[in-house]
Every structure is written in C-alpha cells, then in structure tokens.
Design a protein around this motif. Sequence first.
Motif, mmCIF file in Angstrom:
data_model
loop_
_atom_site.group_PDB
_atom_site.id
_atom_site.type_symbol
_atom_site.label_atom_id
_atom_site.label_comp_id
_atom_site.label_asym_id
_atom_site.label_seq_id
_atom_site.Cartn_x
_atom_site.Cartn_y
_atom_site.Cartn_z
ATOM 1 N N VAL A 45 0.459 -0.666 -0.258
ATOM 2 C CA VAL A 45 -0.224 0.139 -0.405
ATOM 3 C C VAL A 45 1.235 1.442 -0.400
ATOM 4 O O VAL A 45 2.030 1.313 0.491
ATOM 5 N N GLU A 46 1.070 2.251 -0.603
ATOM 6 C CA GLU A 46 1.396 3.496 -1.082
ATOM 7 C C GLU A 46 0.864 3.936 -0.077
ATOM 8 O O GLU A 46 -0.156 4.593 -0.424
ATOM 9 N N LEU A 47 0.975 5.020 0.890
ATOM 10 C CA LEU A 47 0.940 5.955 1.530
ATOM 11 C C LEU A 47 1.433 7.216 1.713
ATOM 12 O O LEU A 47 2.655 7.313 1.060
ATOM 13 N N PRO A 48 0.408 8.760 2.232
ATOM 14 C CA PRO A 48 1.584 9.832 2.134
ATOM 15 C C PRO A 48 2.551 9.382 3.597
ATOM 16 O O PRO A 48 2.493 8.872 4.571
ATOM 17 N N GLU A 49 4.038 9.870 3.295
ATOM 18 C CA GLU A 49 5.012 10.010 4.255
ATOM 19 C C GLU A 49 4.452 10.454 5.754
ATOM 20 O O GLU A 49 3.644 11.996 5.708
ATOM 21 N N GLY A 50 4.250 10.333 6.298
ATOM 22 C CA GLY A 50 3.844 10.388 7.631
ATOM 23 C C GLY A 50 2.342 9.867 8.522
ATOM 24 O O GLY A 50 1.593 10.358 9.606
ATOM 25 N N ALA A 51 2.234 9.317 7.419
ATOM 26 C CA ALA A 51 0.488 8.743 7.523
ATOM 27 C C ALA A 51 0.686 7.338 8.215
ATOM 28 O O ALA A 51 0.989 6.418 8.534
ATOM 29 N N LYS A 52 -0.523 7.369 9.561
ATOM 30 C CA LYS A 52 -0.513 6.779 10.333
ATOM 31 C C LYS A 52 -1.607 5.324 9.704
ATOM 32 O O LYS A 52 -1.547 4.872 8.997
ATOM 33 N N VAL A 53 -1.223 4.152 10.878
ATOM 34 C CA VAL A 53 -1.945 3.028 10.670
ATOM 35 C C VAL A 53 -3.440 3.169 10.598
ATOM 36 O O VAL A 53 -3.986 2.502 10.169
ATOM 37 N N ARG A 54 -4.352 3.519 10.995
ATOM 38 C CA ARG A 54 -5.436 4.645 11.292
ATOM 39 C C ARG A 54 -5.454 4.851 9.460
ATOM 40 O O ARG A 54 -6.576 4.208 8.596
ATOM 41 N N ASP A 55 -4.482 5.511 8.663
ATOM 42 C CA ASP A 55 -5.178 5.363 7.008
ATOM 43 C C ASP A 55 -4.229 4.556 6.422
ATOM 44 O O ASP A 55 -5.244 4.421 5.823
ATOM 45 N N LEU A 56 -3.368 4.109 6.873
ATOM 46 C CA LEU A 56 -3.576 2.414 6.198
ATOM 47 C C LEU A 56 -4.789 1.307 6.454
ATOM 48 O O LEU A 56 -4.847 0.933 5.439
ATOM 49 N N ILE A 57 -5.440 1.681 7.522
ATOM 50 C CA ILE A 57 -6.421 0.867 7.990
ATOM 51 C C ILE A 57 -7.924 0.548 6.898
ATOM 52 O O ILE A 57 -8.489 0.426 5.628
ATOM 53 N N GLN A 58 -7.463 2.937 6.412
ATOM 54 C CA GLN A 58 -8.728 3.522 5.684
ATOM 55 C C GLN A 58 -8.338 2.890 4.438
ATOM 56 O O GLN A 58 -9.649 2.373 3.430
ATOM 57 N N GLN A 59 -7.540 2.653 3.502
ATOM 58 C CA GLN A 59 -6.624 1.711 2.236
ATOM 59 C C GLN A 59 -7.280 0.879 2.131
ATOM 60 O O GLN A 59 -7.121 0.284 0.602
ATOM 61 N N LEU A 60 -7.167 -0.464 3.502
ATOM 62 C CA LEU A 60 -7.236 -1.813 3.137
ATOM 63 C C LEU A 60 -9.209 -1.587 2.360
ATOM 64 O O LEU A 60 -8.972 -2.417 1.719
ATOM 65 N N TYR A 61 -10.108 -0.504 2.651
ATOM 66 C CA TYR A 61 -10.904 -0.597 1.398
ATOM 67 C C TYR A 61 -10.606 -0.548 -0.033
ATOM 68 O O TYR A 61 -11.728 -1.540 -0.156
ATOM 69 N N PHE A 62 -9.705 -0.225 -0.146
ATOM 70 C CA PHE A 62 -9.649 0.257 -1.540
ATOM 71 C C PHE A 62 -8.603 -1.572 -2.169
ATOM 72 O O PHE A 62 -8.892 -1.498 -3.259
ATOM 73 N N LYS A 63 -8.189 -2.033 -1.402
ATOM 74 C CA LYS A 63 -7.597 -3.595 -1.832
ATOM 75 C C LYS A 63 -8.398 -4.549 -1.582
ATOM 76 O O LYS A 63 -8.508 -5.591 -2.469
ATOM 77 N N SER A 64 -9.288 -4.729 -0.400
ATOM 78 C CA SER A 64 -10.058 -5.725 -0.488
ATOM 79 C C SER A 64 -11.286 -4.688 0.583
ATOM 80 O O SER A 64 -11.718 -4.701 2.108
#
Length: 91
Positions: free
Chosen positions: A36-55
Amino acid sequence: MSASGRYSRYFMRVHVKLAGVLKSLVRKEESDILTVELPEGAKVRDLIQQLYFKSVDLYKRVWNVDKNCLMPDIVIFVNGVDIRLLSGLDT
C-alpha cells in the motif's frame, strides 16, 4: 502529517503481511503480503482506511465500522512491535 496538518508530498510503500483467515480475503495474486502506498507520515489508521480499496471484505473483517475501531481479535504490528505498545492507531 506535517506540522501544518497536511500530508507530505512524498509517499512511502508499506508492506502488510496478512495471517490466518485474512489471507483468504484478498485476491490470490496478492498472496499474503499487500503493498500500500501512503503519504509520508501516515498513521496505522490511514493504512486501515486504504485497505478498503484493496479488499472490502478485508476492511470489514479488520475494522468495526459501527464502533470506529479495530475488531477485537485483530492485532497489528509495526516493525515487529504491537501497536498497543506504541501509539495505537496513531502509530
């Protein structure tokens, strides 16, 4: 996030290793590691939100939308350390 509250223009690539039943919730070609590509400085919370777009199924299994928190049986490690020992979802 930067001091101004905005994300950096730089991105980081995060590798998410899935275990157990979570592996079956993603496409087979992604195996047990999601990138997953995230903006530098993103938090675990941001990663979880991006999971929606993966599955969507993976996201729903990990995140309790009604309570706005992780499902109780989900454990997340960052560099081998449980986020509950760090800053939680703000790690």
